[in-house]
Design an enzyme around this catalytic site. Structure first.
Site, PDB file in Angstrom:
ATOM      1  N   ASP A 199      -2.188  -4.556   1.255  1.00 12.48           N
ATOM      2  CA  ASP A 199      -3.611  -4.615   0.934  1.00 12.48           C
ATOM      3  C   ASP A 199      -4.052  -6.055   0.704  1.00 12.48           C
ATOM      4  O   ASP A 199      -5.159  -6.444   1.089  1.00 12.48           O
ATOM      5  CB  ASP A 199      -3.913  -3.780  -0.311  1.00 12.48           C
ATOM      6  CG  ASP A 199      -3.554  -2.316  -0.141  1.00 12.48           C
ATOM      7  OD1 ASP A 199      -3.610  -1.823   1.000  1.00 12.48           O
ATOM      8  OD2 ASP A 199      -3.214  -1.672  -1.146  1.00 12.48           O
ATOM      9  N   ALA A 200      -3.182  -6.838   0.078  1.00 13.08           N
ATOM     10  CA  ALA A 200      -3.491  -8.247  -0.149  1.00 13.08           C
ATOM     11  C   ALA A 200      -3.630  -8.984   1.179  1.00 13.08           C
ATOM     12  O   ALA A 200      -4.550  -9.794   1.373  1.00 13.08           O
ATOM     13  CB  ALA A 200      -2.405  -8.896  -0.999  1.00 13.08           C
TER      14      ALA A 200
END
Length: 346
Positions: free
Chosen positions: A300-301
């Protein structure tokens, strides 16, 4: 609360992550895989109370799209990103709002009175994490929220849209509406496959949204699951799988689709449908094992950094680099979190 027009409109399942380390016994007790993401079944229901009562836990504002949205907000100027999803009217929702405020992410939640906000048990063993999600209020999102006076202008004003694959387990109509509007307006719609079970068991929903999707992001296990589900000849050949995804039929053919497949600390593979045979591989700067604290949320980062960079006008090469920097930062911290005060990413 929203404050005006945003560059990025993100949508997904807002969850509060409940993290526990050294969870080997929990994996065995609940028949969990060490590196996996599943929706909770009835047999998993007791895990949420058990880990809080019997383990030292860390609470982190989570949900795949919300994590990515916070990552994009990290690399962009203030008031650039807004997120929507459904929460309950409880303390968990207030914790999520407070975390978003700290990290520069605005939200326009649909709040369901009397409902519990979704949660995710994050069982960490070594560098692996097993995610067990109970959606609760998150799966009660209503498409009508998108046309509400609070939300409709934000969709109209946004240039980029980001939706997690998990949302397709219940919110396909909403994802389809946003993706179709984005496609018709020549804007950029980004879909993250999020977990192997999405292409395995929600293939029909995925196929509805993909024609309107400009960028598809997946990790290697999600890409392999998609390839296996669609009868791909070589599911482990990431360049070939990326080409297959990039060249799927597309509603707005003037904007070639881009497929991005991450592979942990190995490399990231990108295929642009405009040059389908020219797969580009970007090596990842490898950290020392001792520097890695928690891999939860690293994908997600990456997505947040990648999309944020594109919004900032960076090239694909620069966007992948930004994604790698954000992923590297994330794995050196507990949970899908980012360093504050900010460090230079773009």
């Amino acid at each position: 609360m929203s404050t005006g027009s945003y560059a990025l409109f993100a949508m997904g399942n807002p969850l509060l992550d409940i993290q526990v380390t050294n969870g080997e016994k929990l994996l065995e007790k609940y028949s969990l895989k060490s590196n996996d993401a599943i929706l909770a079944e009835e047999k998993h229901a007791p895990i949420y109370d058990e880990i809080v009562k019997e383990h030292k836990v860390t609470y982190v504002a989570g949900g795949a799209a919300q994590n990515a949205a916070r990552g994009a907000a990290y690399v962009l100027p203030p008031n650039s990103v807004v997120f929507t999803g459904c929460v309950g009217d409880d303390d968990l929702a207030e914790q999520l709002k407070a975390a978003n405020k700290r990290e520069g992410l605005d939200q326009v939640y649909l709040v369901k009175k009397g409902e519990k906000t979704g949660a995710c048990a994050v069982v960490i063993t070594g560098q692996d994490r097993s995610l067990v999600t109970t959606l609760r209020a998150a799966e009660k999102f209503e498409k009508s929220h998108l046309s509400s006076p609070e939300v409709a202008p934000l969709i109209e004003g946004a240039k980029f849209f980001y939706v997690e694959g998990y949302f397709l387990t219940h919110g396909t109509e909403s994802a389809l509406e946003v993706s179709q509007k984005s496609s018709a307006a020549g804007k950029t719609f980004v879909l993250n496959l999020s977990a192997p079970f999405i292409p395995q068991f929600f293939s029909a929903q995925l196929q509805q949204v993909l024609p309107y999707t400009d960028i598809v992001i997946a990790n290697e296990t999600e890409a392999e699951a998609w390839a296996s589900a669609t009868g791909h000849a070589d599911p482990k050949n990431l360049a070939a799988v990326a080409k297959s995804i990039a060249t799927l039929p597309k509603s707005n053919s003037s904007r070639p689709r881009i497929a991005v497949i991450t592979h942990g600390a190995e490399a990231t593979t990108v295929v642009n449908a405009a040059e389908p045979d020219n797969a580009k591989t970007y090596p990842v700067y490898k950290l020392q094992t001792s520097d890695i604290v928690d891999t939860n949320g690293a994908g997600d980062a990456f997505a947040g950094g990648f999309v944020g960079a594109l919004i900032a006008g960076k090239t694909i090469d620069e966007a992948v680099e930004a994604g790698h920097k954000m992923g590297s930062m994330c794995v050196q911290l507990v949970g899908p979190t980012y360093k504050w005060p900010k460090v230079q990413v773009l």
